[in-house]
Scaffold this motif. Structure first.
Motif, PDB file in Angstrom:
ATOM      1  N   PRO A  32       0.835  -1.201   0.000  1.00  0.00           N
ATOM      2  CA  PRO A  32       0.000   0.000   0.000  1.00  0.00           C
ATOM      3  C   PRO A  32       0.876   1.260   0.000  1.00  0.00           C
ATOM      4  CG  PRO A  32      -0.730  -1.570   1.673  1.00  0.00           C
ATOM      5  CD  PRO A  32       0.582  -2.068   1.165  1.00  0.00           C
ATOM      6  N   VAL A  33       0.404   2.286  -0.670  1.00  0.00           N
ATOM      7  CA  VAL A  33       1.097   3.571  -0.656  1.00  0.00           C
ATOM      8  C   VAL A  33       0.901   4.186   0.726  1.00  0.00           C
ATOM      9  CG1 VAL A  33       1.258   5.855  -1.721  1.00  0.00           C
ATOM     10  CG2 VAL A  33       0.690   3.858  -3.123  1.00  0.00           C
ATOM     11  N   SER A  34       1.974   4.579   1.363  1.00  0.00           N
ATOM     12  CA  SER A  34       1.901   5.070   2.735  1.00  0.00           C
ATOM     13  C   SER A  34       1.144   6.393   2.799  1.00  0.00           C
ATOM     14  CB  SER A  34       3.306   5.259   3.302  1.00  0.00           C
ATOM     15  OG  SER A  34       3.949   6.354   2.676  1.00  0.00           O
ATOM     16  N   SER A  36       2.029   9.085   4.312  1.00  0.00           N
ATOM     17  CA  SER A  36       2.980  10.183   4.089  1.00  0.00           C
ATOM     18  C   SER A  36       3.194  10.418   2.610  1.00  0.00           C
ATOM     19  CB  SER A  36       4.315   9.869   4.776  1.00  0.00           C
ATOM     20  OG  SER A  36       4.158   9.760   6.172  1.00  0.00           O
ATOM     21  N   ALA A  37       3.315   9.337   1.843  1.00  0.00           N
ATOM     22  CA  ALA A  37       3.535   9.473   0.406  1.00  0.00           C
ATOM     23  C   ALA A  37       2.325  10.094  -0.283  1.00  0.00           C
ATOM     24  CB  ALA A  37       3.849   8.103  -0.201  1.00  0.00           C
ATOM     25  N   ARG A  38       1.115   9.756   0.173  1.00  0.00           N
ATOM     26  CA  ARG A  38      -0.096  10.276  -0.466  1.00  0.00           C
ATOM     27  C   ARG A  38      -0.318  11.753  -0.165  1.00  0.00           C
ATOM     28  NH1 ARG A  38      -5.088   6.156  -0.334  1.00  0.00           N
ATOM     29  NH2 ARG A  38      -5.763   7.719  -1.847  1.00  0.00           N
ATOM     30  N   LEU A  39       0.289  12.241   0.924  1.00  0.00           N
ATOM     31  CA  LEU A  39       0.144  13.650   1.247  1.00  0.00           C
ATOM     32  C   LEU A  39       1.027  14.538   0.372  1.00  0.00           C
ATOM     33  CD1 LEU A  39       0.107  13.533   5.161  1.00  0.00           C
ATOM     34  CD2 LEU A  39      -1.838  13.911   3.632  1.00  0.00           C
ATOM     35  N   PHE A 392      -3.916  11.557  10.926  1.00  0.00           N
ATOM     36  CA  PHE A 392      -4.859  12.418  10.216  1.00  0.00           C
ATOM     37  C   PHE A 392      -5.361  11.741   8.946  1.00  0.00           C
ATOM     38  CE2 PHE A 392      -2.999  16.623  11.984  1.00  0.00           C
ATOM     39  CZ  PHE A 392      -3.767  16.454  13.140  1.00  0.00           C
ATOM     40  N   PHE A 393      -4.429  11.130   8.241  1.00  0.00           N
ATOM     41  CA  PHE A 393      -4.791  10.482   6.973  1.00  0.00           C
ATOM     42  C   PHE A 393      -5.752   9.324   7.203  1.00  0.00           C
ATOM     43  CE2 PHE A 393      -4.305   7.705   3.365  1.00  0.00           C
ATOM     44  CZ  PHE A 393      -4.174   8.571   2.286  1.00  0.00           C
ATOM     45  N   LYS A 394      -5.473   8.507   8.215  1.00  0.00           N
ATOM     46  CA  LYS A 394      -6.305   7.330   8.470  1.00  0.00           C
ATOM     47  C   LYS A 394      -7.665   7.706   9.042  1.00  0.00           C
ATOM     48  CE  LYS A 394      -2.378   4.202   9.095  1.00  0.00           C
ATOM     49  NZ  LYS A 394      -1.609   3.344  10.035  1.00  0.00           N
ATOM     50  N   ALA A 400      -9.196  14.865   3.172  1.00  0.00           N
ATOM     51  CA  ALA A 400      -9.127  15.696   4.372  1.00  0.00           C
ATOM     52  C   ALA A 400      -7.698  15.762   4.904  1.00  0.00           C
ATOM     53  CB  ALA A 400     -10.057  15.141   5.447  1.00  0.00           C
ATOM     54  N   GLY A 401      -6.992  14.629   4.860  1.00  0.00           N
ATOM     55  CA  GLY A 401      -5.604  14.628   5.307  1.00  0.00           C
ATOM     56  C   GLY A 401      -4.743  15.555   4.482  1.00  0.00           C
ATOM     57  N   ALA A 402      -4.950  15.530   3.149  1.00  0.00           N
ATOM     58  CA  ALA A 402      -4.191  16.411   2.267  1.00  0.00           C
ATOM     59  C   ALA A 402      -4.541  17.875   2.524  1.00  0.00           C
ATOM     60  CB  ALA A 402      -4.460  16.051   0.815  1.00  0.00           C
ATOM     61  N   ALA A 403      -5.830  18.156   2.815  1.00  0.00           N
ATOM     62  CA  ALA A 403      -6.258  19.535   3.090  1.00  0.00           C
ATOM     63  C   ALA A 403      -5.602  20.060   4.364  1.00  0.00           C
ATOM     64  CB  ALA A 403      -7.774  19.599   3.206  1.00  0.00           C
ATOM     65  N   ILE A 404      -5.515  19.215   5.389  1.00  0.00           N
ATOM     66  CA  ILE A 404      -4.862  19.612   6.641  1.00  0.00           C
ATOM     67  C   ILE A 404      -3.377  19.864   6.404  1.00  0.00           C
ATOM     68  CG2 ILE A 404      -4.195  18.799   8.942  1.00  0.00           C
ATOM     69  CD1 ILE A 404      -6.879  17.322   9.046  1.00  0.00           C
ATOM     70  N   PHE A 405      -2.747  18.990   5.628  1.00  0.00           N
ATOM     71  CA  PHE A 405      -1.324  19.147   5.320  1.00  0.00           C
ATOM     72  C   PHE A 405      -1.082  20.443   4.540  1.00  0.00           C
ATOM     73  CE2 PHE A 405       2.285  18.451   2.431  1.00  0.00           C
ATOM     74  CZ  PHE A 405       3.277  18.143   3.345  1.00  0.00           C
ATOM     75  N   ASP A 406      -1.932  20.706   3.524  1.00  0.00           N
ATOM     76  CA  ASP A 406      -1.788  21.934   2.742  1.00  0.00           C
ATOM     77  C   ASP A 406      -1.951  23.170   3.617  1.00  0.00           C
ATOM     78  OD1 ASP A 406      -1.337  20.532   0.468  1.00  0.00           O
ATOM     79  OD2 ASP A 406      -3.348  20.760  -0.357  1.00  0.00           O
TER      80      ASP A 406
END
Length: 500
Positions: A32-34, A36-39, A392-394, A400-406
């Motif tokens: 699976p793509v981690s 962290s990598a997907r963010l 956050f991602f899980k 939503a995880g990407a939005a928080i990271f951005d």
């Protein structure tokens, strides 16, 4: 036929979509793509390598096939299985898609070859990669510039690898220029073997005072971690950096053309300041960064209020692997155990304040940097941020995880990294290496600062948005001139201390 092209042509159980690949009726099998990598969407690591010889395309292709395309991450793509899980799926590699020899305007190259290379690299920042193929490529520019006879530009999607993984890969590919049969000499192992926040227990003979100091270090660790975690959540929610010339002018989802400018700094000058100030190389580089940005800020803004509080923070990437990981990984690759190397992204980060101010004593920037970095070493912030990104991602899902990271990246100003490269002259696939400049395209940031050492120099690379930084070469001048000023002050201080 090359090694990469000679791989079995197995039919791939994916079909290409505009947003990547999706599973068909067959099963998609792979790691699976981690989270962290997907963010790290739309982020690319770019490494510019200058060579002291013309490009030998057959030798370079053969080297890439046998030393890079053989590793599983570099022959894998992202595909979604029937359950909606994004996975790394092995595929075949055709180097025709991964080694690009562009034809540039001959007139532009003849007039200013340095500018031609810079413009071409800038064009890559707006060109996405084909998700149906592994997310990396080389761009070979076979004409002389002011520093090199030819140039290679490696571009890798950040989901595939972090900077330490790529350094490991390139170190394993390189050979000593003094002896082509040997791998390059590795950088010396750091004195620290544990976590940066670790405090070894003093021996019983040290006395009660030493034991009390050891206990107090854990009290500080808990307090600093609590403060840093609070700042982390505040940054996501509302805490923004001060708007400065370094603040991005873009909006979420916009891609801005990035320009990479780089310059060599004298590593001995950095070490001279380090010795005088009794600090680390990283402290000196953070101090130089603060001083150079301060110089640029006050010149461009016209702000004369030197005492006001200007919040400018950098996201400082920290490698979470053991301090011996690069050495161990290169040894595994050299011994034929490359499949055991842990690639991917294994980094955490900290919010590192950069001191924007005007000082009569240039060494105050280094003092401030040392105090800040020492304070950050007494915190679990880096471990917390790594775990928080995964959680956050899980909990909230990829969007939503990407939005928080951005949001976190938009509320800070820049990213900063410092990496130790080869300590001796090396060659890559038969091409003697003159310099290595590495950086990252980060859509949410107007400026990214990277330092990469090579032999006796440090290559500073700035990745900046073109619109707010039309004078990015002036900013580059600020860094080199600032180091000279700080070095001069350190020399004077050293002579003064000797007299005393």
């Amino acid at each position: 036929m090359e090694a990469a092209d000679a791989m079995p042509k197995q039919p791939l159980s994916v079909r290409t979509k505009t947003n990547g690949a999706m599973a068909d009726d067959r099963e998609v099998v792979g790691e699976p793509v981690s989270p962290s990598a997907r963010l790290l969407e739309d982020m690319y690591i770019v490494i510019i390598i200058g060579f002291a010889a013309p490009m030998n395309l057959p030798a370079f292709r053969a080297g890439v096939a046998s030393r890079i395309a053989c590793h599983l991450p570099f022959r894998s793509i992202q595909a979604t299985d029937k359950k909606g899980i994004l996975r790394w799926v092995e595929t075949t590699v055709s180097l025709d898609y991964h080694i690009v020899c562009p034809t540039l305007d001959a007139v532009a190259v003849a007039i200013d070859p340095d500018q031609a290379v810079e413009d071409y690299v800038a064009s890559l920042s707006t060109q996405s990669m084909d998700n149906s193929r592994p997310l990396w490529d080389f761009h070979l520019l076979d004409f002389p510039t002011s520093e090199a006879t030819s140039t290679a530009v490696m571009r890798v999607h950040h989901s595939l690898s972090d900077g330490v993984s790529l350094l490991t890969l390139l170190m394993s590919c390189a050979r000593s220029a003094a002896d082509h049969m040997k791998p390059p000499a590795m950088p010396p192992l750091p004195k620290r073997t544990g976590a940066i926040y670790a405090r070894p227990r003093p021996p019983a003979s040290a006395g009660a005072l030493a034991f009390a100091r050891w206990v107090w270090s854990f009290v500080l660790l808990a307090w600093h971690t609590t403060v840093d975690v609070a700042v982390f959540f505040a940054t996501i929610l509302f805490l923004k950096d001060t708007r400065t010339p370094f603040t991005t002018t873009g909006h979420h989802g916009e891609l801005h053309r990035k320009r990479i400018v780089h310059r060599s700094l004298n590593l001995e000058d950095v070490k001279s300041v380090k010795q005088t100030m009794n600090c680390a190389v990283n402290d000196v580089l953070v101090g130089v960064t603060s001083a150079a940005l301060s110089r640029y800020y006050y010149r461009k803004s016209g702000d004369n209020e030197t005492g006001k509080d200007i919040r400018v923070r950098s996201i400082l990437l920290v490698n979470l692997r053991p301090s011996t990981s690069v050495h161990a990984s290169v040894n595994m690759i050299e011994s034929g155990k490359g499949s055991d190397v842990k690639w991917g992204n294994q980094v955490g980060f900290i919010f590192l304040p950069l001191h924007i101010a005007m000082h009569s004593d240039p060494l105050d920037y280094v003092r401030k940097a040392k105090n800040t970095c020492d304070r950050k070493k007494s915190s679990l912030e880096v471990a917390f941020t790594h775990v928080a990104a995964e959680v956050f991602f899980k909990l909230f899902g990829p969007k939503a995880g990407a939005a928080i990271f951005d949001r976190m990246v938009y509320h800070t100003t820049t990213s900063l990294s410092n990496m130790i490269g080869p300590v001796e002259q090396v060659e890559l696939f038969g091409h003697p290496v003159v310099f290595v400049a590495s950086t990252t395209f980060v859509p949410q940031e107007a400026i990214v600062v990277n330092y990469q050492s090579y032999v006796n120099s440090v290559r500073l690379a700035l990745a900046v948005d073109e619109a707010p930084f039309p004078d990015c070469h002036e900013l580059l001048d600020d860094f080199s001139e600032t180091l000279n000023i700080i070095k001069g002050a350190a020399v004077s201080l050293g002579k003064h201390n000797q007299k005393e």
